[in-house]
Design a protein around this motif. Structure first.
Motif, PDB file in Angstrom:
ATOM      1  N   ARG A 165     -15.452 -11.245 -23.148  1.00 54.29           N
ATOM      2  CA  ARG A 165     -14.929 -12.356 -23.963  1.00 54.29           C
ATOM      3  C   ARG A 165     -15.471 -12.200 -25.386  1.00 54.29           C
ATOM      4  O   ARG A 165     -16.380 -12.895 -25.791  1.00 54.29           O
ATOM      5  CB  ARG A 165     -15.343 -13.697 -23.358  1.00 54.29           C
ATOM      6  N   PRO A 166     -14.906 -11.259 -26.154  1.00 53.66           N
ATOM      7  CA  PRO A 166     -15.477 -10.921 -27.460  1.00 53.66           C
ATOM      8  C   PRO A 166     -15.254 -12.000 -28.514  1.00 53.66           C
ATOM      9  O   PRO A 166     -14.230 -12.685 -28.515  1.00 53.66           O
ATOM     10  CB  PRO A 166     -14.741  -9.630 -27.840  1.00 53.66           C
ATOM     11  N   CYS A 167     -16.216 -12.110 -29.417  1.00 56.96           N
ATOM     12  CA  CYS A 167     -16.072 -12.990 -30.574  1.00 56.96           C
ATOM     13  C   CYS A 167     -14.989 -12.439 -31.495  1.00 56.96           C
ATOM     14  O   CYS A 167     -14.107 -13.173 -31.942  1.00 56.96           O
ATOM     15  CB  CYS A 167     -17.415 -13.096 -31.305  1.00 56.96           C
ATOM     16  N   TRP A 168     -15.073 -11.130 -31.797  1.00 60.33           N
ATOM     17  CA  TRP A 168     -14.037 -10.433 -32.563  1.00 60.33           C
ATOM     18  C   TRP A 168     -13.533  -9.271 -31.706  1.00 60.33           C
ATOM     19  O   TRP A 168     -14.304  -8.522 -31.112  1.00 60.33           O
ATOM     20  CB  TRP A 168     -14.586  -9.925 -33.877  1.00 60.33           C
ATOM     21  N   ALA A 169     -12.234  -9.127 -31.653  1.00 64.46           N
ATOM     22  CA  ALA A 169     -11.608  -8.177 -30.735  1.00 64.46           C
ATOM     23  C   ALA A 169     -12.035  -6.729 -31.008  1.00 64.46           C
ATOM     24  O   ALA A 169     -12.170  -6.329 -32.171  1.00 64.46           O
ATOM     25  CB  ALA A 169     -10.093  -8.291 -30.823  1.00 64.46           C
ATOM     26  N   PRO A 170     -12.239  -5.946 -29.962  1.00 62.65           N
ATOM     27  CA  PRO A 170     -12.576  -4.525 -30.148  1.00 62.65           C
ATOM     28  C   PRO A 170     -11.361  -3.722 -30.592  1.00 62.65           C
ATOM     29  O   PRO A 170     -10.217  -4.077 -30.298  1.00 62.65           O
ATOM     30  CB  PRO A 170     -13.040  -4.102 -28.750  1.00 62.65           C
ATOM     31  N   TYR A 171     -11.618  -2.644 -31.309  1.00 56.98           N
ATOM     32  CA  TYR A 171     -10.549  -1.726 -31.689  1.00 56.98           C
ATOM     33  C   TYR A 171     -11.136  -0.321 -31.744  1.00 56.98           C
ATOM     34  O   TYR A 171     -12.359  -0.134 -31.774  1.00 56.98           O
ATOM     35  CB  TYR A 171      -9.895  -2.127 -33.013  1.00 56.98           C
ATOM     36  N   LEU A 172     -10.252   0.659 -31.764  1.00 55.07           N
ATOM     37  CA  LEU A 172     -10.659   2.062 -31.637  1.00 55.07           C
ATOM     38  C   LEU A 172     -10.844   2.694 -33.015  1.00 55.07           C
ATOM     39  O   LEU A 172     -10.083   3.555 -33.448  1.00 55.07           O
ATOM     40  CB  LEU A 172      -9.633   2.838 -30.810  1.00 55.07           C
ATOM     41  N   GLY A 173     -11.858   2.215 -33.732  1.00 48.98           N
ATOM     42  CA  GLY A 173     -12.207   2.773 -35.029  1.00 48.98           C
ATOM     43  C   GLY A 173     -11.585   2.058 -36.201  1.00 48.98           C
ATOM     44  O   GLY A 173     -12.213   1.897 -37.245  1.00 48.98           O
ATOM     45  N   ARG A 174     -10.322   1.628 -36.083  1.00 52.21           N
ATOM     46  CA  ARG A 174      -9.641   0.846 -37.120  1.00 52.21           C
ATOM     47  C   ARG A 174      -8.933  -0.328 -36.467  1.00 52.21           C
ATOM     48  O   ARG A 174      -8.513  -0.255 -35.311  1.00 52.21           O
ATOM     49  CB  ARG A 174      -8.613   1.716 -37.876  1.00 52.21           C
ATOM     50  N   ARG A 175      -8.755  -1.403 -37.252  1.00 52.09           N
ATOM     51  CA  ARG A 175      -8.138  -2.612 -36.698  1.00 52.09           C
ATOM     52  C   ARG A 175      -6.718  -2.370 -36.211  1.00 52.09           C
ATOM     53  O   ARG A 175      -6.209  -3.099 -35.367  1.00 52.09           O
ATOM     54  CB  ARG A 175      -8.153  -3.732 -37.739  1.00 52.09           C
ATOM     55  N   SER A 176      -6.064  -1.346 -36.757  1.00 49.12           N
ATOM     56  CA  SER A 176      -4.693  -1.030 -36.345  1.00 49.12           C
ATOM     57  C   SER A 176      -4.625  -0.248 -35.044  1.00 49.12           C
ATOM     58  O   SER A 176      -3.536   0.146 -34.618  1.00 49.12           O
ATOM     59  CB  SER A 176      -3.996  -0.234 -37.455  1.00 49.12           C
ATOM     60  N   CYS A 177      -5.778  -0.019 -34.405  1.00 52.22           N
ATOM     61  CA  CYS A 177      -5.843   0.821 -33.197  1.00 52.22           C
ATOM     62  C   CYS A 177      -6.413   0.024 -32.021  1.00 52.22           C
ATOM     63  O   CYS A 177      -7.594   0.183 -31.668  1.00 52.22           O
ATOM     64  CB  CYS A 177      -6.697   2.058 -33.451  1.00 52.22           C
ATOM     65  N   PRO A 178      -5.624  -0.845 -31.385  1.00 51.87           N
ATOM     66  CA  PRO A 178      -6.128  -1.598 -30.237  1.00 51.87           C
ATOM     67  C   PRO A 178      -6.261  -0.702 -29.011  1.00 51.87           C
ATOM     68  O   PRO A 178      -5.515   0.270 -28.863  1.00 51.87           O
ATOM     69  CB  PRO A 178      -5.051  -2.667 -30.013  1.00 51.87           C
ATOM     70  N   PRO A 179      -7.208  -1.021 -28.116  1.00 43.93           N
ATOM     71  CA  PRO A 179      -7.380  -0.208 -26.911  1.00 43.93           C
ATOM     72  C   PRO A 179      -6.381  -0.579 -25.819  1.00 43.93           C
ATOM     73  O   PRO A 179      -5.925  -1.715 -25.722  1.00 43.93           O
ATOM     74  CB  PRO A 179      -8.802  -0.545 -26.464  1.00 43.93           C
ATOM     75  N   ASP A 180      -6.041   0.416 -25.007  1.00 43.35           N
ATOM     76  CA  ASP A 180      -5.263   0.181 -23.792  1.00 43.35           C
ATOM     77  C   ASP A 180      -6.130  -0.528 -22.757  1.00 43.35           C
ATOM     78  O   ASP A 180      -7.359  -0.537 -22.841  1.00 43.35           O
ATOM     79  CB  ASP A 180      -4.789   1.510 -23.192  1.00 43.35           C
ATOM     80  N   GLU A 181      -5.474  -1.072 -21.747  1.00 44.45           N
ATOM     81  CA  GLU A 181      -6.169  -1.585 -20.572  1.00 44.45           C
ATOM     82  C   GLU A 181      -6.050  -0.560 -19.440  1.00 44.45           C
ATOM     83  O   GLU A 181      -5.052   0.169 -19.366  1.00 44.45           O
ATOM     84  CB  GLU A 181      -5.556  -2.923 -20.133  1.00 44.45           C
ATOM     85  N   PRO A 182      -7.037  -0.509 -18.541  1.00 46.63           N
ATOM     86  CA  PRO A 182      -8.293  -1.259 -18.554  1.00 46.63           C
ATOM     87  C   PRO A 182      -9.287  -0.679 -19.568  1.00 46.63           C
ATOM     88  O   PRO A 182      -9.452   0.532 -19.653  1.00 46.63           O
ATOM     89  CB  PRO A 182      -8.816  -1.108 -17.130  1.00 46.63           C
ATOM     90  N   PHE A 183      -9.915  -1.565 -20.321  1.00 47.97           N
ATOM     91  CA  PHE A 183     -10.872  -1.186 -21.371  1.00 47.97           C
ATOM     92  C   PHE A 183     -12.306  -1.214 -20.833  1.00 47.97           C
ATOM     93  O   PHE A 183     -13.016  -0.209 -20.878  1.00 47.97           O
ATOM     94  CB  PHE A 183     -10.701  -2.150 -22.552  1.00 47.97           C
TER      95      PHE A 183
END
Length: 258
Positions: free
Chosen positions: A133-151
Motif C-alpha cells: 500500500r505505497p504512499c507514492w506509486a512505484p515505477y520502473l525508473g521513470r514515472r512513465s514506466c509502471p510495473p506489470d502485475e504481479p509486482f
C-alpha cells in the motif's frame, strides 16, 4: 535476516545511472540500487530531501536475477519548440533558451528482472507493508514506466536469494535443449558467492549508484561493487511460457493461502 521478492517487468523500463541531465538520458542494463532505494523510500512516504531517512536502507542487500535483458530503445524528445521565448526551457542564468531543447531518452523494452531484497526482519516487514500500500506509486525508473502485475511476489521469505534459484517462475524463452535439467541465468549480487557454489566465478562491475541524497538540487551517489555470475537454475522454473502468468499469480498468492 529475511527478505521479500519483487518482479520488475513492463513494456518499458529505464534505470538512469547519472544525476545530471545530458542530451542522451541513458539507461543501465539492470535496475540500479538508487532507483530501488528510491522506490522503497517513495512507498514509505520519505521525502526526497530527507537524507537521514535513507540511512536505514544501507542494511538492505539486493540480488537481481536477469530473466530477460530486454532490447534497448531510444526515444526522441523536443521541449519548448514553437513557443515565445518566455515559455521555452529555462537556463541556469534565469533566462529562457528561446529554442526547442532536443534530448534522447533510452529505455529497455520487454525486460524482466526478479529482485531479492534481503534485510533485517523488522525492515522487511516495513518494506512489504509499504510496497503493498505505497504512499507514492512505484515505477520502473521513470514515472512513465509502471510495473506489470504481479509486482510484489512475496512479502516474506527466509532466504530470498536462494528462492531466486529454486522457487520463482522464470521468464525465459522455451529451452531448445530439452535434455538438460538446468537453464543458465545471469545474476547480479552485492556479495560474492562462495567459491564452491555453482556459477561462483564472477565478473566484477563498479557502478556509481549508491544513493547519498535524493534532494532535487543536491542529488549525490557513491560507488558500489557488483558480482555478475551465470548460474544454473532448474528448468522446471521456466516451464511452458504460455502458462507463465498463471504460475506467477499462483506463486504470489500461495503466501496468502499458507
Amino acid at each position: 535476516m529475511s527478505g521479500l521478492l519483487l518482479r520488475l517487468a513492463g513494456p518499458l523500463q529505464s534505470w538512469g545511472e547519472r544525476s545530471a541531465f545530458t542530451p542522451v538520458r541513458e539507461t543501465a542494463p539492470f535496475p540500479t540500487r538508487s532507483a530501488l532505494v528510491g522506490m522503497f523510500a517513495a512507498a514509505e512516504g520519505i521525502a526526497r530531501g530527507d537524507i537521514a531517512g535513507l540511512t536505514k536502507y544501507e542494511q538492505v542487500r539486493l540480488t537481481v536475477r536477469i530473466d530477460r535483458p530486454g532490447t534497448l530503445l531510444e526515444d526522441y524528445h523536443t521541449v519548448g519548440g514553437g513557443f515565445p521565448k518566455e515559455r521555452t526551457a529555462a537556463t541556469s542564468g534565469g533566462s529562457n533558451k528561446d529554442a526547442a531543447v532536443i534530448t534522447r531518452r533510452q529505455y529497455l523494452t520487454d525486460a524482466v528482472f526478479v529482485v531479492a531484497v534481503t534485510a533485517p526482519d523488522d525492515l522487511t516487514a516495513q518494506l512489504a507493508a509499504a510496497l503493498r500500500r505505497p504512499c507514492w506509486a512505484p515505477y520502473l525508473g521513470r514515472r512513465s514506466c509502471p510495473p506489470d502485475e504481479p509486482f510484489l511476489l512475496r512479502r516474506y521469505v527466509d532466504d530470498p536469494e536462494n528462492e531466486l534459484l529454486t522457487g520463482v517462475p522464470l521468464t525465459a524463452p522455451e529451452p531448445r535443449d530439452a535434455a538438460g535439467q538446468t537453464v543458465a541465468v545471469q545474476f547480479l549480487r552485492e556479495r560474492a558467492r562462495p567459491q564452491s557454489s555453482p556459477g561462483a566465478a564472477a565478473d566484477v562491475i563498479e557502478i556509481n549508484d549508491m544513493p547519498v541524497s535524493f534532494a532535487p538540487h543536491g542529488r549525490a551517489h557513491s560507488g558500489r561493487r557488483l558480482y555478475r555470475t551465470v548460474e544454473p537454475v532448474s528448468r522446471a522454473l521456466a516451464g511452458p511460457q504460455k502458462s507463465l502468468l498463471t504460475r506467477l499469480v499462483d506463486y504470489a498468492h500461495a503466501e496468502e493461502q499458507a
